[in-house]
Design a protein around this motif. Structure first.
Motif, short mmCIF file in Angstrom:
data_model
loop_
_atom_site.label_atom_id
_atom_site.label_comp_id
_atom_site.label_asym_id
_atom_site.label_seq_id
_atom_site.Cartn_x
_atom_site.Cartn_y
_atom_site.Cartn_z
N ASN A 179 2.06 -2.15 4.62
CA ASN A 179 1.33 -0.88 4.64
C ASN A 179 2.30 0.27 4.88
OD1 ASN A 179 -1.47 0.52 4.90
ND2 ASN A 179 -0.17 1.38 6.51
N ILE B 216 0.85 -1.19 0.00
CA ILE B 216 0.00 0.00 0.00
C ILE B 216 0.88 1.24 0.00
CG2 ILE B 216 -1.78 1.28 1.27
CD1 ILE B 216 -2.78 -1.45 2.33
N ASN B 217 0.78 2.01 -1.08
CA ASN B 217 1.61 3.17 -1.42
C ASN B 217 2.88 2.72 -2.12
OD1 ASN B 217 2.55 5.75 -1.78
ND2 ASN B 217 3.25 6.02 0.31
N ASN C 272 1.30 3.63 4.27
CA ASN C 272 0.60 4.91 4.32
C ASN C 272 -0.78 4.75 4.94
OD1 ASN C 272 0.20 7.64 3.82
ND2 ASN C 272 -0.75 7.25 1.85
N ASN D 141 -6.11 1.14 -6.78
CA ASN D 141 -6.20 2.52 -6.29
C ASN D 141 -6.56 2.54 -4.81
OD1 ASN D 141 -6.92 5.18 -5.72
ND2 ASN D 141 -7.85 5.52 -7.72
N HIS D 142 -5.66 3.10 -3.97
CA HIS D 142 -5.93 3.11 -2.53
C HIS D 142 -7.00 4.10 -2.10
CE1 HIS D 142 -2.01 5.38 -3.16
NE2 HIS D 142 -2.86 6.34 -2.86
N HIS D 143 -7.50 4.93 -3.05
CA HIS D 143 -8.62 5.82 -2.72
C HIS D 143 -9.96 5.14 -3.00
CE1 HIS D 143 -5.92 8.99 -1.81
NE2 HIS D 143 -5.50 9.17 -3.04
N GLU E 298 -9.64 -3.11 5.54
CA GLU E 298 -9.39 -3.78 4.26
C GLU E 298 -8.25 -4.78 4.40
OE1 GLU E 298 -10.50 -0.26 1.10
OE2 GLU E 298 -8.63 -0.05 2.23
N THR F 294 -0.39 -0.28 -4.69
CA THR F 294 -1.43 0.73 -4.83
C THR F 294 -0.82 2.05 -5.29
OG1 THR F 294 -1.44 1.84 -2.66
CG2 THR F 294 -2.53 -0.31 -2.79
N HIS G 256 -6.86 2.02 6.06
CA HIS G 256 -6.81 0.72 5.37
C HIS G 256 -6.91 -0.49 6.28
CE1 HIS G 256 -5.97 2.87 1.72
NE2 HIS G 256 -4.86 3.39 2.22
N SER H 139 -2.59 6.02 -7.19
CA SER H 139 -3.89 6.61 -7.56
C SER H 139 -3.85 7.57 -8.75
CB SER H 139 -4.49 7.34 -6.34
OG SER H 139 -3.63 8.39 -5.94
N LEU I 248 -10.22 -1.34 -1.70
CA LEU I 248 -9.13 -2.27 -2.01
C LEU I 248 -9.62 -3.71 -2.08
CD1 LEU I 248 -6.07 -0.94 0.06
CD2 LEU I 248 -6.49 -0.74 -2.39
#
Length: 348
Positions: A231, A165-166, A233, A209-211, A241, A189, A238, A191, A214
């Protein structure tokens, strides 16, 4: 310094108040005393530095009153060893080194810096100062996250998947590459168009896309669960998820602190493991494992020398000074950095 003169002060970039980056006093060009190497210390002539989110947090967070003396921060550095303490065994004067430093000591935004040899590596000969300065902190964080905290092996991962994530930030850029080298399928991820193409360039197999949701996106890729989650960010956003996507007996590691309580009971039925990664922990507590950072940095250098990893510096400022440091911090504070911002060299 003229020939024969002894240098007793050096240039540095520091601050004496915790200010917002648009304030011209948020960084100042200062002079500090030349430090002296003792014990396991190397005295390094700093040729390049990079700025990480932690730099911005330390600069702006703190009491509003003026500090007694200017604070010099900065962690990532590449430079040349100019002298060594009497217990140093890993390096010699003249070695080109890279490191991410120590949270408890004066930082790398200075012409000369002391650093413990056990958290330093030999920098790869085929990287420029711009390229090398970008790597140590994020390289150590990614490496420790994957191979120490998540317990991933270098082989046997053909059927395993990691969600990062990120993926387009500094740590994500290296983590994607290392996970691919270890044979994992990588879902990262990102965006924006630029960050999506960057994550793919780093080697991500798929990008979500983390926005957006997920869980729905990963399931759409025909992955009910993932073996690992890294993770990097906004853990608060999150966590639910992550708890849903992690497979039974899976591993989760996070590098960013939560602001709300996270519900670890969501992992109970899956017997999943959650761990923190803080790259400074070894320098901070000085456990016997501290020297592992020397070994990790040397391994990363070998991977670069073997052309197995891509450079990740994307913004380069040609001098280390207060003006450029303000620009670099402003870049990081946009929250949309791809790769890393670096500063190299000092005015004569």
């Amino acid at each position: 310094v003229k020939k024969g003169e002894i240098m007793n002060s050096i240039k540095a970039v520091g601050f004496d108040q915790h200010l917002s980056i648009d304030n011209p006093d948020s960084f100042q060009d200062i002079n500090i005393n030349v430090p002296e190497a003792h014990d396991h210390d190397l005295l390094v002539r700093v040729n390049g530095v990079s700025v990480n989110p932690v730099d911005t947090f330390v600069r702006k967070s703190g009491r509003k009153n003026r500090l007694n003396k200017p604070k010099v921060i900065g962690w990532d550095a590449v430079g040349i060893v100019t002298s060594t303490g009497d217990e140093v065994t890993l390096f010699n004067k003249g070695d080109r080194v890279w490191y991410a430093g120590d949270f408890t000591r004066s930082g790398s935004n200075a012409q000369l810096q002391l650093v413990d040899e056990r958290i330093v590596g030999l920098s790869p000969k085929n990287l420029t100062d711009d390229q090398a300065a970008a790597i140590p902190l994020v390289g150590l964080t990614a490496y420790e996250s994957l191979f120490e905290k998540l317990g991933i092996n270098w082989t046997g991962n053909e059927n395993k998947t990691i969600l990062i994530i990120n993926g387009a930030g500094g740590v994500g850029s290296i983590a994607i590459q290392l996970a691919k080298l270890a044979g994992l399928t990588v879902i990262a991820t990102a965006s924006r168009d630029k960050s999506i193409s960057w994550a793919k360039k780093m080697g991500a197999d798929q990008v979500v896309n983390h926005h957006q949701d997920l869980v729905a996106q990963v399931r759409h890729l025909n992955k009910k669960y993932v073996d690992y989650v890294l993770n990097l960010n906004n853990l608060d956003a999150h966590w639910n998820e992550i708890a849903e996507l992690i497979k039974p007996d899976g591993q989760i590691v996070a590098t960013t602190e939560n602001h709300r309580l996270i519900d670890l009971q969501k992992l109970t039925k899956k017997r999943a493991t959650f761990a923190w990664e803080w790259m400074y922990s070894k320098a901070y507590f000085k456990p016997a494992t501290m020297t592992s950072q020397n070994q990790i940095l040397n391994h990363l250098a070998k991977l670069y020398m073997d052309n197995a990893l891509l450079p990740i510096n994307t913004i380069n400022y040609p001098l280390i000074n207060a003006s450029n440091m303000r620009k670099a911090h402003a870049d990081v504070e946009t929250g949309s950095m791809i790769g890393k911002v670096v500063l190299t060299g000092w005015e004569k």
